[in-house]
Design an enzyme around this catalytic site. Structure first.
Site, mmCIF file in Angstrom:
data_model
loop_
_atom_site.group_PDB
_atom_site.id
_atom_site.type_symbol
_atom_site.label_atom_id
_atom_site.label_comp_id
_atom_site.label_asym_id
_atom_site.label_seq_id
_atom_site.Cartn_x
_atom_site.Cartn_y
_atom_site.Cartn_z
ATOM 1 N N ASN A 42 64.379 51.462 -0.772
ATOM 2 C CA ASN A 42 64.486 52.894 -1.347
ATOM 3 C C ASN A 42 63.718 53.765 -0.562
ATOM 4 O OD1 ASN A 42 62.217 51.709 -2.767
ATOM 5 N ND2 ASN A 42 62.262 53.532 -3.717
ATOM 6 N N GLU A 44 63.058 57.973 -0.458
ATOM 7 C CA GLU A 44 63.004 58.911 -1.335
ATOM 8 C C GLU A 44 62.926 60.448 -0.435
ATOM 9 O OE1 GLU A 44 60.452 57.450 -5.215
ATOM 10 O OE2 GLU A 44 59.330 58.787 -3.729
ATOM 11 N N CYS A 53 68.937 54.784 -2.706
ATOM 12 C CA CYS A 53 68.521 53.408 -3.327
ATOM 13 C C CYS A 53 68.554 52.223 -2.228
ATOM 14 C CB CYS A 53 69.460 53.053 -4.413
ATOM 15 S SG CYS A 53 69.421 54.326 -5.861
ATOM 16 N N GLU A 55 69.502 49.299 -2.563
ATOM 17 C CA GLU A 55 70.872 48.626 -2.679
ATOM 18 C C GLU A 55 71.743 49.350 -1.781
ATOM 19 O OE1 GLU A 55 69.196 48.043 -6.941
ATOM 20 O OE2 GLU A 55 69.405 49.816 -5.455
ATOM 21 N N CYS A 86 70.814 50.850 -10.423
ATOM 22 C CA CYS A 86 71.220 52.304 -11.139
ATOM 23 C C CYS A 86 72.622 52.403 -11.183
ATOM 24 C CB CYS A 86 70.792 53.431 -10.402
ATOM 25 S SG CYS A 86 71.560 53.951 -8.797
ATOM 26 N N CYS A 89 74.466 52.648 -7.911
ATOM 27 C CA CYS A 89 74.492 51.242 -7.231
ATOM 28 C C CYS A 89 75.406 50.140 -7.842
ATOM 29 C CB CYS A 89 73.338 50.927 -6.999
ATOM 30 S SG CYS A 89 72.217 52.137 -5.726
#
Length: 133
Positions: A42, A44, A53, A55, A86, A89
């Site tokens: 990830n 940010e 993310c 993934e 999430c 994803c």
């Protein structure tokens, strides 16, 4: 059981996550149908939700390498329980993986939960829904 090299790739890349705001580092690794392993973490951004993310990062690495088919996924985070991808994803995984593709979710303490893409996203939207377009 997931291949240890896939778990190792996710564990290693997790350490590179850029998570200064949430401090919640996630690593993901996937194996393509060719057998190659692609990893992502990830990343940010202060302007939430502009981050990426883990993934999605692994999928982007796979596509950048010229591949488009996922055979297996492994995701790891420092959490009490294994953390599922999430919703966004899950749909991204479905784009490149069949419903039967295994997804192992793990914690840094060693707990795991193994489901399939179909388990994570039942009733998924796919290109067949656009056949009349």
């Amino acid at each position: 059981m997931s291949d240890p090299s896939l778990a190792d790739a996710a564990r290693v890349v997790r350490e590179n996550a850029y998570a200064p705001y949430s401090r919640f580092k996630v690593g993901a690794a996937l194996r393509s149908r060719s057998g190659a392993v692609y990893a992502g973490c990830n990343v940010e951004n202060v302007a939430y939700p502009e981050g990426t993310c883990a993934e999605a990062g692994a999928i982007a690495a796979m596509v950048a390498a010229g591949e488009t088919a996922i055979a297996e996924v492994y995701v790891i985070a420092d959490s009490l329980d294994p953390v599922p991808p999430c919703g966004g994803c899950r749909q991204k995984l479905k784009e490149f993986a069949g419903a039967e593709v295994p997804v192992t979710m793990a914690t840094t303490d060693g707990a795991t939960l193994r489901l399939t893409v179909g388990d994570l996203l039942p009733g998924a939207f796919d290109s067949g829904h656009m056949d009349r377009a």
